[in-house]
Scaffold this motif. Sequence first.
Motif, mmCIF file in Angstrom:
data_model
loop_
_atom_site.group_PDB
_atom_site.id
_atom_site.type_symbol
_atom_site.label_atom_id
_atom_site.label_comp_id
_atom_site.label_asym_id
_atom_site.label_seq_id
_atom_site.Cartn_x
_atom_site.Cartn_y
_atom_site.Cartn_z
ATOM 1 N N GLU A 6 42.376 36.515 48.655
ATOM 2 C CA GLU A 6 41.702 37.793 48.816
ATOM 3 C C GLU A 6 41.595 38.481 47.470
ATOM 4 O O GLU A 6 42.529 38.475 46.675
ATOM 5 C CB GLU A 6 42.534 38.671 49.769
ATOM 6 C CG GLU A 6 41.720 39.685 50.512
ATOM 7 C CD GLU A 6 42.554 40.370 51.562
ATOM 8 O OE1 GLU A 6 42.609 41.607 51.504
ATOM 9 O OE2 GLU A 6 43.112 39.681 52.419
ATOM 10 N N GLY A 7 40.461 39.043 47.160
ATOM 11 C CA GLY A 7 40.251 39.684 45.869
ATOM 12 C C GLY A 7 39.554 38.758 44.893
ATOM 13 O O GLY A 7 39.220 39.151 43.787
ATOM 14 N N GLY A 8 39.335 37.486 45.279
ATOM 15 C CA GLY A 8 38.529 36.588 44.480
ATOM 16 C C GLY A 8 39.264 35.747 43.445
ATOM 17 O O GLY A 8 38.653 34.927 42.792
ATOM 18 N N ARG A 9 40.559 35.930 43.279
ATOM 19 C CA ARG A 9 41.302 35.102 42.311
ATOM 20 C C ARG A 9 41.494 33.699 42.862
ATOM 21 O O ARG A 9 41.856 33.519 44.014
ATOM 22 C CB ARG A 9 42.676 35.711 42.060
ATOM 23 C CG ARG A 9 42.710 36.555 40.830
ATOM 24 C CD ARG A 9 44.057 37.142 40.554
ATOM 25 N NE ARG A 9 45.153 36.200 40.707
ATOM 26 C CZ ARG A 9 46.352 36.378 40.205
ATOM 27 N NH1 ARG A 9 46.615 37.444 39.526
ATOM 28 N NH2 ARG A 9 47.307 35.522 40.391
ATOM 29 N N GLY A 81 49.002 37.557 36.983
ATOM 30 C CA GLY A 81 49.380 36.565 35.983
ATOM 31 C C GLY A 81 49.330 35.126 36.432
ATOM 32 O O GLY A 81 48.656 34.300 35.821
ATOM 33 N N LEU A 82 50.047 34.801 37.481
ATOM 34 C CA LEU A 82 50.167 33.414 37.923
ATOM 35 C C LEU A 82 49.541 33.257 39.311
ATOM 36 O O LEU A 82 50.176 33.581 40.316
ATOM 37 C CB LEU A 82 51.641 32.986 37.960
ATOM 38 C CG LEU A 82 52.379 33.016 36.631
ATOM 39 C CD1 LEU A 82 53.863 32.701 36.835
ATOM 40 C CD2 LEU A 82 51.758 32.052 35.633
#
Length: 158
Positions: A6-9, A81-82
């Motif tokens: 969710e959020g596209g990452r 970050g990860l």
Amino acid sequence: MASTQEGGRRELFLDDLSVGQKFISDTHTLDAAQIIAFAREFDPQAFHLDDAAAKDTLFEGLAASGWHTAALTMKLNVQSGLPFKGGIVGAGGDIRWPRPTHPGDVLQVESEVLEIIPSRTRPDRGIATVRSETRNQKGDVLQVLIAKLVLPRRPAGG
């Protein structure tokens, strides 16, 4: 291909990682109120609670608990970050705090994949050893965390 959260990452599987791959988090600005609130709850020592009491210590003023720096490192790595599939799941590690974290520090985490080991007994997962350095706005290294992280492998046909 890696999946997307969710959020596209992109969420990365163990198979998506390579030794030397780097990740850089967003930033977090730390202030005295945050340091004192964390210390009251989790590490109530004078040098984390009172600037005047901390002046004559090795910290030379109010300093965040190392555990506060570690918690902020985790937050930054989780949020930006990860991007690991299944989250950041630790299986052990080593942590150092070479310099104190002070009010006004703007923290950012740079992480690097050091080693990738597929499991011999669990083909659906493996271990990535990741070095995360938490730095302030001047580039001073405030924390070094070398963690063994459990990551899923990409499903067959995935």
